[in-house]
Design a protein around this motif. Structure first.
Motif, short mmCIF file in Angstrom:
data_model
loop_
_atom_site.label_atom_id
_atom_site.label_comp_id
_atom_site.label_asym_id
_atom_site.label_seq_id
_atom_site.Cartn_x
_atom_site.Cartn_y
_atom_site.Cartn_z
N PRO A 236 0.80 -1.23 0.00
CA PRO A 236 0.00 0.00 0.00
C PRO A 236 0.83 1.27 0.00
CG PRO A 236 0.01 -1.00 2.19
CD PRO A 236 0.67 -1.99 1.28
N ARG B 68 2.61 6.46 7.94
CA ARG B 68 2.12 5.15 7.53
C ARG B 68 3.25 4.13 7.51
NH1 ARG B 68 -1.50 4.94 2.39
NH2 ARG B 68 -2.12 3.02 3.42
N LYS C 116 -0.81 0.50 10.52
CA LYS C 116 -0.33 1.19 9.34
C LYS C 116 0.01 2.65 9.64
CE LYS C 116 -2.78 -1.60 5.92
NZ LYS C 116 -3.81 -1.60 4.89
N LYS D 139 -19.81 4.86 5.16
CA LYS D 139 -19.13 5.81 4.29
C LYS D 139 -17.70 6.09 4.74
CE LYS D 139 -23.32 8.25 2.83
NZ LYS D 139 -24.04 9.55 2.81
N LYS D 140 -17.47 6.06 6.05
CA LYS D 140 -16.15 6.45 6.57
C LYS D 140 -15.42 5.31 7.24
CE LYS D 140 -13.89 9.99 9.40
NZ LYS D 140 -14.07 11.17 10.27
N TRP D 141 -16.14 4.47 8.02
CA TRP D 141 -15.51 3.44 8.82
C TRP D 141 -16.00 2.05 8.44
CZ3 TRP D 141 -11.59 5.44 11.31
CH2 TRP D 141 -11.65 6.77 11.75
N CYS E 14 -11.58 0.56 11.30
CA CYS E 14 -10.58 1.17 10.43
C CYS E 14 -11.27 1.97 9.33
CB CYS E 14 -9.67 0.10 9.81
SG CYS E 14 -10.53 -1.20 8.94
N SER E 15 -10.54 2.88 8.73
CA SER E 15 -11.09 3.70 7.66
C SER E 15 -11.39 2.85 6.44
CB SER E 15 -10.12 4.83 7.30
OG SER E 15 -8.90 4.29 6.82
N LYS E 16 -12.37 3.26 5.66
CA LYS E 16 -12.78 2.49 4.48
C LYS E 16 -11.63 2.33 3.50
CE LYS E 16 -16.52 1.48 3.27
NZ LYS E 16 -17.26 0.21 3.30
N GLU E 17 -10.76 3.35 3.40
CA GLU E 17 -9.65 3.27 2.44
C GLU E 17 -8.65 2.20 2.80
OE1 GLU E 17 -6.74 6.72 4.29
OE2 GLU E 17 -8.01 7.17 2.58
N ASP E 18 -8.55 1.84 4.09
CA ASP E 18 -7.62 0.79 4.52
C ASP E 18 -8.25 -0.58 4.43
OD1 ASP E 18 -5.54 2.47 4.98
OD2 ASP E 18 -5.99 2.76 7.10
#
Length: 584
Positions: free
Chosen positions: A24, A293, A302, A546-548, A580-584
């Motif tokens: 990542p 990160r 991360k 949406k976020k988590w 964790c955040s959606k992007e992770d």
């Protein structure tokens, strides 16, 4: 050493597999991008000189080169490759220095290179059971449904054979079966041979990729990227160092191209112009908080947070260099190695929220006998509460300091015979109620300490309830089972005590202090999500998706998405819960 071009180095599937194996944090520039090349960082990756070389270097004068600490270049070519021995991916990048070495103000255009097909992939950290010679590989249900070819579920034991190529084009065959209780997707026959051939260990990661046309690819990403330096008997460290400097100097003077070999997981000496411009807008100073990160075994490891404690050159040989110009102090210890100096483009400013202001105490073994003796001797409720709960980093106004031997906060004593120094704000002290297993330890607490209550103080490093609603984890255990308490000692403080409670550790990305939740009091996933949102003051942010995202690990340390299993099965297998955040 290099990947064979005819095996498909130019196709989209290979590029996507290479990107997944890079991880990542992969940051490889596009062709025609402008970048800054830092020769100091390039040299840093060379092997350490031997003792004999160090002695020779002392007796020799190194030639001086008028080489800037950073060189503005344009990317002419990028070749994605992989080492035959280790599967470690790297890039061969051709650079050409710019005639104008002033910092540009206009960023690179957005790299618009898009894949021609849609990919389905997953990456899973291997557990001990995944790497055992007699076992198989457990695939999460979500990953199996999205990435693996569909099984015929009408069969008594749904089974199929998967044929996948690795990053070198070598074919591997795996038996995919759906079995067990609760039923799971497993890769069995062929998996042990893959583990042995790739020399995988627990903590390494397995990458699986499927293209739109059904072609399958597999790869690996190792927890500790292997180092493959050139043997000193062939080329000395000093000669390699001079080679880097001479090559760069000649290219700058003649505006000719030069080639560097770049490992995206260990190299940061090529920085895109866009990232550099964004970094210069941050203006990092001493005392600023930051986050960085890292790749790690734990999905929430991360990002680490810390404080900038120094700004200046790392080496006298490179004056005014921005390479590792920031000296940092990390908030808490970690299993992985982290540098004490970083470059400004490696970090981001940390916006502090109320949830981030309390740092956990360092985890260390406590002497139960010593704790109990200390509590009984002092007879002071303020001393007992502050020794266990007061955060070690709060040192303002002389209210606390760090005890290096016990890794805990210590409250300085007041005048003789008065115990710890009292807070000047009595209202604030009243608001700092401390609760342990439902008992308010700061009010209605008798000076007479029973043996059972001494024992509870020794266990207070596991779970504390502070204030009316926050529960804070400061111990090392992850699922706590509190055995039945002696009712006669707590009957005057509490109506009833449950015979057993099971608490599961909950960790949220970006929040230094964990929490604990009692799953036995909940009746399903909906109630769990509501409690998690209340626990971290993020009402509505998990349920909206949406976020988590909420994940968890089981006893085998497999990471799974919340909701894939029946509630009863989830309660039996859960070990830790992660937000964790959606992007992770």
């Amino acid at each position: 050493m290099a990947h064979k071009e005819e095996d498909g180095a130019g196709d989209d599937l290979f590029k996507e597999l290479w990107r997944l194996c890079a991880g990542p944090l992969m940051d490889v520039p596009c062709v025609q991008d402008r970048v800054f090349y830092f020769p100091q960082g390039h040299i840093e990756l060379l092997p350490e000189p031997t003792e004999q070389e160090l002695r020779q270097m002392k007796n020799q004068k190194s030639p001086k080169y008028d080489l800037p600490s950073k060189i503005l270049c344009r990317v002419i070519d990028v070749k994605c490759l992989a080492e035959m021995e280790t599967d470690e991916v790297y890039a061969r990048i051709t650079l050409q220095p710019s005639s104008d070495q002033n910092d540009p103000l206009d960023p690179n255009p957005i790299c618009s290179e898009k894949p021609k097909q849609k990919f389905y992939s997953f990456c899973k950290t291997l557990s001990t059971s995944d790497t055992s010679t007699h076992g198989g590989f457990s695939v999460l249900r979500k990953h199996a449904n999205e990435c693996l070819p569909q099984l015929d579920m009408t069969m008594e034991n749904p089974t199929q054979e998967l044929v996948a190529k690795d990053i070198h084009g070598v074919e591997w065959k795996f038996k995919h079966i759906y079995r067990g209780h609760p039923k799971r997707h497993l890769l069995t026959t062929g998996w042990s041979a893959f583990v042995a051939a790739k020399k995988l260990v627990a903590g390494d990661s397995f990458v699986f990729l499927r293209g739109e046309n059904g072609q399958l690819r597999v790869g690996v990403r190792r927890l500790n990227p292997p180092q493959s330096p050139t043997p000193s008997s062939v080329v000395s460290t000093q000669n390699m160092r001079l080679g880097v400097i001479v090559t760069a100097s000649h290219s700058v003077m003649t505006s000719t191209m030069f080639v560097v070999y770049y490992k995206p997981r260990t190299s940061q000496f090529i920085v895109s112009l866009n990232k550099y411009i964004d970094t210069m807008n941050n203006d990092f100073k001493i005392g600023m908080r930051f986050k960085m990160r890292h790749e790690g075994e734990d999905p929430l490891d991360k990002r680490f947070c810390g404080t900038i404690i120094g700004v200046g050159d790392e080496s006298r040989e490179w004056p005014n260099s921005q390479w590792r110009s920031l000296k940092v102090q990390w908030d808490e210890p970690a299993t992985m190695q982290r540098p004490d100096r970083v470059s400004c483009w490696e970090i981001e400013p940390l916006v502090t929220s109320p949830l981030n202001t309390i740092q956990p105490m360092a985890k260390g073994k406590r002497s139960r006998h010593a704790e109990a003796s200390s509590s009984a001797a002092s007879g002071s409720k303020e001393s007992q509460v502050a020794t266990i709960w007061q955060p070690p980093h709060l040192n303002g106004n002389g209210n606390s300091s760090q005890d290096p031997e016990n890794n805990k906060a210590v409250v300085p004593a007041g005048p003789a015979g008065e115990g710890p120094a009292r807070d000047h704000n009595e209202d604030r002290k009243k608001g700092m109620d401390c609760w342990l297993f439902g008992v308010n330890l700061t009010s209605s607490y008798s000076n007479v300490v029973t043996p059972l209550e001494k024992e509870l103080w020794c266990e207070a490093s596991t779970i504390l309830h502070c204030g009316p609603k926050e529960s804070i984890i400061v111990g090392a255990c992850e699922t706590e089972k509190v055995q039945s308490l002696n009712n006669h000692s707590l009957s005057n403080k509490q109506g009833h005590v449950p015979s057993m409670r099971t608490r599961t550790k909950v960790k949220m990305e970006g929040v230094a202090v964990g929490r604990a939740i009692d799953l036995t009091t909940l009746n399903g996933y909906d109630e769990l999500i509501v409690e998690l949102e209340k626990m971290f003051d993020i009402e509505g942010e998990i349920i909206s998706q949406k976020k988590w995202a909420v994940t968890f690990t089981d006893e085998e340390n497999d990471l799974m998405l919340l909701g894939d299993d029946l509630w009863q099965d989830f309660c039996k297998m859960v070990k830790r819960i992660f937000i964790c955040s959606k992007e992770d």
